[in-house]
Design an enzyme around this catalytic site. Structure first.
Site, PDB file in Angstrom:
ATOM      1  N   GLU A  63     -31.235 -42.957  53.466  1.00 28.67           N
ATOM      2  CA  GLU A  63     -30.111 -43.091  54.402  1.00 28.67           C
ATOM      3  C   GLU A  63     -30.464 -42.585  55.800  1.00 28.67           C
ATOM      4  O   GLU A  63     -29.574 -42.311  56.609  1.00 28.67           O
ATOM      5  CB  GLU A  63     -28.874 -42.351  53.872  1.00 28.67           C
TER       6      GLU A  63
ATOM      7  N   HIS B  94     -24.218 -36.339  54.120  1.00 27.72           N
ATOM      8  CA  HIS B  94     -23.657 -37.408  53.296  1.00 27.72           C
ATOM      9  C   HIS B  94     -23.550 -36.892  51.870  1.00 27.72           C
ATOM     10  O   HIS B  94     -24.477 -36.261  51.356  1.00 27.72           O
ATOM     11  CB  HIS B  94     -24.558 -38.646  53.335  1.00 27.72           C
TER      12      HIS B  94
ATOM     13  N   HIS C  27     -21.067 -37.326  47.806  1.00 27.85           N
ATOM     14  CA  HIS C  27     -20.195 -38.146  46.961  1.00 27.85           C
ATOM     15  C   HIS C  27     -19.088 -37.276  46.353  1.00 27.85           C
ATOM     16  O   HIS C  27     -19.050 -37.098  45.126  1.00 27.85           O
ATOM     17  CB  HIS C  27     -21.001 -38.778  45.815  1.00 27.85           C
TER      18      HIS C  27
ATOM     19  N   GLU D 115      -3.008 -27.740  56.835  1.00 27.84           N
ATOM     20  CA  GLU D 115      -4.015 -27.521  57.885  1.00 27.84           C
ATOM     21  C   GLU D 115      -4.900 -28.728  58.186  1.00 27.84           C
ATOM     22  O   GLU D 115      -5.724 -28.674  59.103  1.00 27.84           O
ATOM     23  CB  GLU D 115      -4.857 -26.298  57.538  1.00 27.84           C
TER      24      GLU D 115
ATOM     25  N   HIS E 199     -18.175 -45.229  47.848  1.00 28.56           N
ATOM     26  CA  HIS E 199     -19.514 -44.638  47.782  1.00 28.56           C
ATOM     27  C   HIS E 199     -19.472 -43.128  48.064  1.00 28.56           C
ATOM     28  O   HIS E 199     -19.952 -42.334  47.265  1.00 28.56           O
ATOM     29  CB  HIS E 199     -20.451 -45.341  48.771  1.00 28.56           C
TER      30      HIS E 199
HETATM   31  P1  13P Z   1     -31.521 -40.684  48.741  1.00 26.59           P
HETATM   32  O1  13P Z   1     -32.021 -40.158  47.419  1.00 26.59           O
HETATM   33  O2  13P Z   1     -32.436 -41.727  49.312  1.00 26.59           O
HETATM   34  O3  13P Z   1     -31.222 -39.566  49.717  1.00 26.59           O
HETATM   35  O4  13P Z   1     -30.154 -41.454  48.471  1.00 26.59           O
HETATM   36  C1  13P Z   1     -29.061 -40.789  47.911  1.00 26.59           C
HETATM   37  C2  13P Z   1     -27.745 -41.388  48.295  1.00 26.59           C
HETATM   38  O5  13P Z   1     -26.737 -40.736  48.233  1.00 26.59           O
HETATM   39  C3  13P Z   1     -27.727 -42.803  48.750  1.00 26.59           C
HETATM   40  O6  13P Z   1     -26.545 -43.095  49.406  1.00 26.59           O
HETATM   41 ZN    ZN Z   2     -24.844 -41.868  48.703  1.00 25.09          ZN
END
Ligand code: 13P
Ligand code: ZN
Length: 271
Positions: free
Chosen positions: A116, A139, A141, A169, A210
């Site tokens: 990413e 980033h 999840h 808040e 995602h």
């Molecule tokens: P990477 O292992 O390449 O960092 O990817 C993980 C991920 O969350 C892809 O969106």
């Molecule tokens: Zn991801």
């Protein structure tokens, strides 16, 4: 030369990835972090003239030439960063051609930065253009934020408004709101460009079905943004199927924003 394993930036990466793993946000290799470092600080730990490898980055990052980042590796597990930083993390500098990364440390088993990287570096460029102090892009999840993606409209205003209404808040923590992208193929320059486009306006961008991107001046600020969204999404998921009796009114959100003197998205309230 000081030992890089004792540097504050490696410590921060270790602490943050371990924390996120334990929150259940980063299963397997899920999630990635990039953190722009100060060249003089890095020079206390590394010979910055010594390049271990050159790695093509696949897009034009001219705006970041000479900038140094510590970045999680692709396919690497957040679970393992703490015990083995040198294989799971890398320190890269954007080379003079703008399209190559110079590896200064890490990815010791021959690995490379996250898939990413386009979204990360393009987001850094976008955030730096509106906030020169931005340093971190995360980033991840987060479970409830992701769950909410399946039962809530994926729209900047509607998504932000719902979350502002879930914790008192929220409007103070992310007054600029959340940008929301539809499902897109990850790991591509296209999703990177779409993310960066939203990042000009928002510090938070949801990737439909995602995960989420957050950006900020420090690791704490960036983590705190995502943590607050996730908490609000959790309250939403705990209550969305129940009869709603009480609500934080738009007039009350306005009161909060004004009292705490934050510059909020007035067009995201229905007043
Ligand atoms: P990477 O292992 O390449 O960092 O990817 C993980 C991920 O969350 C892809 O969106
Ligand atoms: Zn991801």
């Amino acid at each position: 030369m000081k030992n890089i394993l004792t540097s504050p930036f490696v410590e921060e990466m270790k602490k943050t990835t371990a924390n996120m793993y334990r929150l259940g946000w980063d299963e397997r290799n899920g999630g990635n972090i990039s953190y722009m470092l100060d060249e003089n600080e890095v020079a206390q730990y590394l010979d910055t003239g010594k390049v271990i490898r050159h790695i093509p980055i696949g897009f034009d990052a001219t705006a970041l030439i000479g900038k140094i980042f510590i970045v999680t590796g692709t396919g690497k597990y957040f679970k393992n960063v703490e015990s083995d930083p040198e294989n799971n993390l890398g320190i890269i500098r954007i080379a003079d051609d703008g399209t190559t990364a110079e590896l200064l440390w890490g990815y010791a088993d021959g690995g490379r930065f996250t898939s990413e990287l386009p979204a990360h570096l393009m987001s850094h460029i976008a955030r730096l253009s509106v906030d020169p102090e931005n340093r971190v892009v995360i980033h991840t999840h987060p479970t409830n934020t992701l769950a909410m993606n399946y039962v809530h409209e994926l729209d900047d205003k509607k998504f932000t408004h719902t979350l502002w209404g879930m914790c008192t808040e929220c409007i103070v923590v992310f007054p600029d709101g959340i940008g929301v992208l539809p499902w897109m193929l990850c790991g591509t320059n296209e999703i990177g460009e779409a993310t960066a486009n939203k990042m000009k306006e928002y510090r938070l961008v949801v990737w439909g079905m995602h995960g989420i991107y957050g950006s900020g001046k420090t690791m704490d600020e960036t983590f705190g943004l995502i943590e607050t969204v996730e908490k609000a999404a959790q309250i939403y998921m705990l209550t969305a199927h129940l009869p709603r009796i009480n609500t934080i009114k738009d007039s009350e959100m306005k009161q909060l924003a004004e009292f705490f003197k934050v510059d909020y998205r007035k067009d995201f309230l229905n007043l």
